[in-house]
Scaffold this active site. Structure first.
Site, PDB file in Angstrom:
ATOM      1  N   ASP A  20      36.729  35.182  10.718  1.00 40.98           N
ATOM      2  CA  ASP A  20      36.854  34.269   9.687  1.00 40.98           C
ATOM      3  C   ASP A  20      35.740  33.287   9.644  1.00 40.98           C
ATOM      4  OD1 ASP A  20      38.586  33.294   7.225  1.00 40.98           O
ATOM      5  OD2 ASP A  20      38.497  31.430   8.598  1.00 40.98           O
ATOM      6  N   GLU A  33      32.874  37.548   8.652  1.00 38.59           N
ATOM      7  CA  GLU A  33      32.726  37.144   7.330  1.00 38.59           C
ATOM      8  C   GLU A  33      31.723  35.945   7.410  1.00 38.59           C
ATOM      9  OE1 GLU A  33      35.252  34.737   3.954  1.00 38.59           O
ATOM     10  OE2 GLU A  33      35.313  34.059   5.831  1.00 38.59           O
TER      11      GLU A  33
END
Ligand code: NOJ
Ligand code: MG
Length: 578
Positions: A221, A294
């Site tokens: 993330d 990401e």
């Protein structure tokens, strides 16, 4: 060269020859599950791990190789699980560790890989590490980024002008510690200090813990936020320069992000994590473990995450080019450029990946029009490399309507009612549509954490299973085509035939040629494929049609004249091999 290294080289070559099969992830079809909204097994209106386990067979049905699950670890849910308070525990809302183990075991039986969402940039402020850090405990005091701020005319001011992604200052005053802490997202998501090697080791151990539990890899993330610029000799941080398009100091765009994202150290963290995965595999065997990262960074920076001359990086640095740059009116030349640009910038020997949606973006059908749902699924699944599909996109689910009163996403709640719809990620997170029955078959309870979208009776698994050319059945047909050697391993040429029509040619010696065609706008188009591709076989047949097509599967067509209906996308296959 010494004799030993020559022998090692020979052995290495031998291994390569034996193990010529491509790693499993290279052409995998990934599916993102947002557990809160996938399937509720216990009637509390919130999806859970047993719900996922129950539906693993559905993933098999739709040809998925691997599923990335958004976080289900212990969390106060200020950002619905992206604020983790215990990195090694399942949140009771989603189930127990035993439920997790059952899910992994069932997934292994079905040969569906499980990818965990790893959230290294921040924890919850309710995480034990943060509580100890705030209390100034020696081991923990530098786990996070702390600064006393400045006193100006008796008033305390935050250390810099940095802004949080969710609006407002990225610094929050902590009464206990009498200092500010940095939070690039919600104030309940304090940023870790990655310049502290103990923090790095702590995070490495989180990876090891879940590898031991049997996960096949991690989606990482918000990696581009991991490092901030280093503090100066006095422990101070610089202000970011201003952007001139907003005067609102609370808006994320207020500053130009030169100190808070994309620092040169960041990709090296990913290289370090890849080594942990490799080491684990060496010691434990099994298939390659993967990293999907990401990073909403300029494409040149994204490429660093693949690795460099000396280090391997992530197998899958998410390709957000289509999400970030395409809009309703983009023409075929724009699609062509974005796809080819990724393919040409990608380092040699690496694999492409294609993403068009996730739990942070409006639904594909709402962003590009419901008429283009099949078009994007066909594009994602016939390009080379791996595809990543967000739950419900195989059904063509649209954004659900969520009123301001029902809105729960912090990104929207931190703003104003006037424009909450532009900020809110709730519409893409409404419950999955399983049936045309009560609450779309998502829960046996009487309520759901976000409202079920109103069109569920039209777009759901049950109904679409029964309609031969539904989005779901088109998606399943695509998964069969992906098994074809040409689509799995073939070379690729991407060309705009005009501003209206995009063509993707896949070819492999000794096999059929495949061409996917995309009529992006709403006119009828006739194209001659020989205008853009040389040496094509003359005759093709329809290998995939949609409900827009007037042709049937198997109908013959000449490469020199293919007619496409408005927004129609098809896949053609040559009648002879090359
Ligand atoms: C990216 C995640 O996809 C998003 O949902 C989350 O709010 C932020 N990172 C912060 O973790
Ligand atoms: Mg539940």
């Amino acid at each position: 060269m010494t004799t030993w290294s020559s022998i090692a080289l020979l052995l290495g070559l031998g291994l390569l020859a034996v193990d010529a099969a491509a790693p499993w992830w290279q052409t995998a079809s990934f599916y993102q599950i947002y557990p809160r909204s996938f399937k509720d097994s216990d009637g509390d209106g919130i999806g859970d791990l047993n719900g996922v386990t129950e539906k693993l067979e559905y993933l098999k049905e739709i040809g998925v190789t691997a599923t990335w699950l958004s976080p289900f670890l212990r969390s106060p849910m200020a950002d619905f699980g992206y604020d983790i308070s215990d990195f090694k525990e399942v949140d009771p809302l989603f189930g127990t560790m035993e439920d997790f183990e059952n899910m992994v075991a069932r997934a292994k039986q079905l040969n569906v890989k499980i990818i965990l969402d790893f959230v290294p940039n921040h924890s919850s402020d309710e995480c034990d590490w943060f509580i100890r850090s705030a209390a100034g405990e020696e081991k923990y005091k530098d786990y996070y980024i702390w600064h006393p701020g400045f006193l100006e005319n008796g008033e305390r001011k935050p250390p810099t002008n940095w802004v949080s992604v969710f609006r407002g200052s990225a610094w929050e005053w902590h009464e206990g510690r009498q200092e500010y802490y940095l939070h690039q997202f919600h104030k309940k998501q304090p940023d870790f200090n990655f310049r502290n090697p103990v923090v790095r080791e702590e995070m490495n151990n989180v990876l090891r813990f879940w590898l031991e539990k049997g996960v096949d890899g991690f989606r990482v993330d918000a990696i581009y936020h991991a490092f901030e610029v280093e503090a100066d000799a006095n422990g101070n941080y610089p202000d970011e320069p201003r952007n001139d398009w907003t005067n609102d100091p609370d808006e994320y765009g207020y500053t130009h992000k030169i100190y808070t994202v994309d620092q040169p150290e960041t990709p090296h963290l990913v290289y370090e994590w890849r080594e942990i995965l490799e080491q684990f595999q060496k010691e434990n065997g099994g298939d390659e473990r993967i990293l999907m990262v990401e990073t909403w960074s300029p494409i040149e920076i994204v490429m660093h995450y693949y690795g460099n001359e000396t280090a391997e990086g992530a197998q899958i640095p998410f390709n957000f080019q289509l999400i970030s740059n395409l809009h309703m009116d983009s023409d075929a030349y724009h699609y062509e450029y974005l796809i080819n640009n990724w393919l040409s910038l990608m380092p040699t020997g690496k694999s492409a990946n294609w993403v068009i949606g996730n739990h942070d973006k409006n639904r594909v059908g709402s962003r590009f029009g419901a008429d283009r749902v099949d078009l994007f699924n066909i594009l994602l699944l016939t390009l080379p490399g791996c595809s990543i599909t967000y739950q419900g996109e195989e059904l063509g689910m649209l954004d659900g309507y969520v009123s301001w009163e029902d809105t729960v996403d912090p990104q929207a709640c931190n703003g104003y009612e006037e424009n909450y719809m532009a900020m809110s990620r709730d519409p893409a997170r409404t419950p999955m549509h399983w049936t045309n029955g009560k609450l779309a078959g998502f829960t046996s309870g009487s309520d759901t954490w976000l409202p079920v979208a109103q069109d569920y009776a039209q777009r759901n698994v049950q109904t679409e299973r029964g309609a031969p050319l539904s989005h779901l059945n088109v998606f399943k047909r695509l998964q069969q085509l992906r098994q074809e050697p040409t689509i799995e391993q073939g070379a690729t040429e991407v060309k705009a035939v005009s501003g209206y029509v995009l063509a993707v040619k896949r070819y492999l010696s000794g096999n059929y040629v495949y061409i996917s065609l995309f009529n992006i706008f709403d006119n009828i188009e006739n194209v001659n494929l020989n205008d853009v591709f040389s040496g094509l076989p003359d005759n093709f047949q329809y290998a995939l049609v949609t409900d827009k097509s007037i042709k049937q599967l198997g109908d013959k067509v000449s490469a020199s004249s293919v007619t496409l209906m408005p927004h129609e996308a098809v896949v053609l296959r040559s009648t002879t091999t090359i």
